[in-house]
Scaffold this motif. Sequence first.
Motif, PDB file in Angstrom:
ATOM      1  N   LEU A 170       0.753  -1.216  -0.014  1.00 53.22           N
ATOM      2  CA  LEU A 170       0.126   0.115  -0.010  1.00 53.22           C
ATOM      3  C   LEU A 170       0.703   1.191   0.186  1.00 53.22           C
ATOM      4  CD1 LEU A 170      -2.559  -0.980   2.631  1.00 53.22           C
ATOM      5  CD2 LEU A 170      -2.459  -1.524   0.393  1.00 53.22           C
ATOM      6  N   SER A 171       0.465   2.266  -0.534  1.00 50.71           N
ATOM      7  CA  SER A 171       1.104   3.624  -0.583  1.00 50.71           C
ATOM      8  C   SER A 171       0.321   4.647  -0.346  1.00 50.71           C
ATOM      9  CB  SER A 171       1.750   3.615  -2.065  1.00 50.71           C
ATOM     10  OG  SER A 171       2.162   5.098  -2.232  1.00 50.71           O
ATOM     11  N   CYS A 172       0.545   5.666   0.355  1.00 53.93           N
ATOM     12  CA  CYS A 172       0.070   6.568   0.693  1.00 53.93           C
ATOM     13  C   CYS A 172       0.854   8.079   0.456  1.00 53.93           C
ATOM     14  CB  CYS A 172      -0.149   6.893   2.385  1.00 53.93           C
ATOM     15  SG  CYS A 172      -0.923   8.176   3.146  1.00 53.93           S
ATOM     16  N   ALA A 173       0.149   8.786  -0.211  1.00 54.79           N
ATOM     17  CA  ALA A 173       0.816  10.196  -0.687  1.00 54.79           C
ATOM     18  C   ALA A 173       0.116  11.202   0.374  1.00 54.79           C
ATOM     19  CB  ALA A 173       0.618  10.459  -2.050  1.00 54.79           C
ATOM     20  N   ALA A 174       1.197  11.906   0.878  1.00 51.98           N
ATOM     21  CA  ALA A 174       0.706  13.019   1.928  1.00 51.98           C
ATOM     22  C   ALA A 174       1.362  14.242   1.366  1.00 51.98           C
ATOM     23  CB  ALA A 174       1.245  12.555   3.216  1.00 51.98           C
ATOM     24  N   PRO A 175       0.622  15.236   1.344  1.00 52.37           N
ATOM     25  CA  PRO A 175       1.198  16.732   1.509  1.00 52.37           C
ATOM     26  C   PRO A 175       2.485  16.722   2.119  1.00 52.37           C
ATOM     27  CG  PRO A 175      -1.074  16.750   2.186  1.00 52.37           C
ATOM     28  CD  PRO A 175      -0.709  15.356   2.313  1.00 52.37           C
ATOM     29  N   VAL A 195       4.209   7.145   2.341  1.00 53.60           N
ATOM     30  CA  VAL A 195       4.381   6.241   3.226  1.00 53.60           C
ATOM     31  C   VAL A 195       4.080   4.681   2.811  1.00 53.60           C
ATOM     32  CG1 VAL A 195       3.901   5.356   5.638  1.00 53.60           C
ATOM     33  CG2 VAL A 195       4.157   7.934   5.237  1.00 53.60           C
ATOM     34  N   LEU A 196       4.881   3.751   2.757  1.00 53.81           N
ATOM     35  CA  LEU A 196       4.585   2.264   2.160  1.00 53.81           C
ATOM     36  C   LEU A 196       4.108   1.413   3.429  1.00 53.81           C
ATOM     37  CD1 LEU A 196       7.305   2.396  -0.384  1.00 53.81           C
ATOM     38  CD2 LEU A 196       4.828   2.933  -0.699  1.00 53.81           C
ATOM     39  N   LEU A 197       3.344   0.469   3.109  1.00 55.05           N
ATOM     40  CA  LEU A 197       2.929  -0.676   4.143  1.00 55.05           C
ATOM     41  C   LEU A 197       3.107  -1.922   3.292  1.00 55.05           C
ATOM     42  CD1 LEU A 197       2.071  -1.375   6.763  1.00 55.05           C
ATOM     43  CD2 LEU A 197      -0.165  -1.515   5.947  1.00 55.05           C
ATOM     44  N   GLN A 198       4.198  -2.580   3.170  1.00 54.87           N
ATOM     45  CA  GLN A 198       4.331  -3.877   2.742  1.00 54.87           C
ATOM     46  C   GLN A 198       3.580  -5.034   3.631  1.00 54.87           C
ATOM     47  OE1 GLN A 198       5.757  -4.944  -0.324  1.00 54.87           O
ATOM     48  NE2 GLN A 198       5.193  -6.832   0.261  1.00 54.87           N
ATOM     49  N   MET A 199       2.574  -5.705   2.827  1.00 52.16           N
ATOM     50  CA  MET A 199       2.081  -6.688   3.440  1.00 52.16           C
ATOM     51  C   MET A 199       2.143  -7.952   3.144  1.00 52.16           C
ATOM     52  SD  MET A 199      -1.494  -4.554   4.207  1.00 52.16           S
ATOM     53  CE  MET A 199      -2.285  -4.669   2.734  1.00 52.16           C
ATOM     54  N   ASN A 200       2.799  -8.831   3.783  1.00 49.18           N
ATOM     55  CA  ASN A 200       3.076 -10.283   3.636  1.00 49.18           C
ATOM     56  C   ASN A 200       2.284 -11.295   4.313  1.00 49.18           C
ATOM     57  OD1 ASN A 200       5.074  -9.335   1.769  1.00 49.18           O
ATOM     58  ND2 ASN A 200       6.508  -9.234   3.372  1.00 49.18           N
ATOM     59  N   TYR A 227      -8.156   0.301   4.369  1.00 56.03           N
ATOM     60  CA  TYR A 227      -6.747   0.711   4.869  1.00 56.03           C
ATOM     61  C   TYR A 227      -6.710   2.222   4.725  1.00 56.03           C
ATOM     62  CZ  TYR A 227      -5.109  -3.919   6.041  1.00 56.03           C
ATOM     63  OH  TYR A 227      -4.971  -4.773   6.653  1.00 56.03           O
ATOM     64  N   TYR A 228      -6.121   3.058   5.820  1.00 54.57           N
ATOM     65  CA  TYR A 228      -6.102   4.520   5.652  1.00 54.57           C
ATOM     66  C   TYR A 228      -4.713   4.787   6.227  1.00 54.57           C
ATOM     67  CZ  TYR A 228     -11.239   4.510   5.718  1.00 54.57           C
ATOM     68  OH  TYR A 228     -12.518   4.074   5.287  1.00 54.57           O
ATOM     69  N   CYS A 229      -4.063   6.087   5.854  1.00 55.38           N
ATOM     70  CA  CYS A 229      -2.983   6.445   6.499  1.00 55.38           C
ATOM     71  C   CYS A 229      -3.226   8.152   7.063  1.00 55.38           C
ATOM     72  CB  CYS A 229      -1.947   6.900   5.634  1.00 55.38           C
ATOM     73  SG  CYS A 229      -2.044   7.949   4.214  1.00 55.38           S
TER      74      CYS A 229
END
Length: 116
Positions: A20-25, A78-83, A93-95
């Motif tokens: 997952l990827s989250c783009a933030a200001p 911010v990345l969330l690598q889920m295995n 999922y939220y950031c």
Amino acid sequence: QVRLVESGGGLVQAGGSLTLSCAAPRNMFLGNDLGWFRQAPGKQRELVAYVRRGGEKFFVDSVKGRFAISRDNAKSTVLLQMNSLLPEDTGIYYCNAADPRLRTNWGQGTQVTVSS
């Protein structure tokens, strides 16, 4: 207005992986410890993991050893690598900022569905 944009969700079989990827200001990214949150069907949103500005990381027990979180400073993401995903990882999922006092409006989130 601060806008968070999550992406990368999808449908995966148990045991699979997603990132997952989250783009933030930019200002928010640089000024905050940032976390990933999950809202399972019928449940409240909960913190899953966060990463401090300095790089220290925290994970809830249910995802330790399976999830990894990282910051891409160049891209303000911010990345969330889920295995080894489990059906109980299913949710939206939220950031946002890890500190509840510093949180901004929630984004749309990204749906993760893990089939058994």
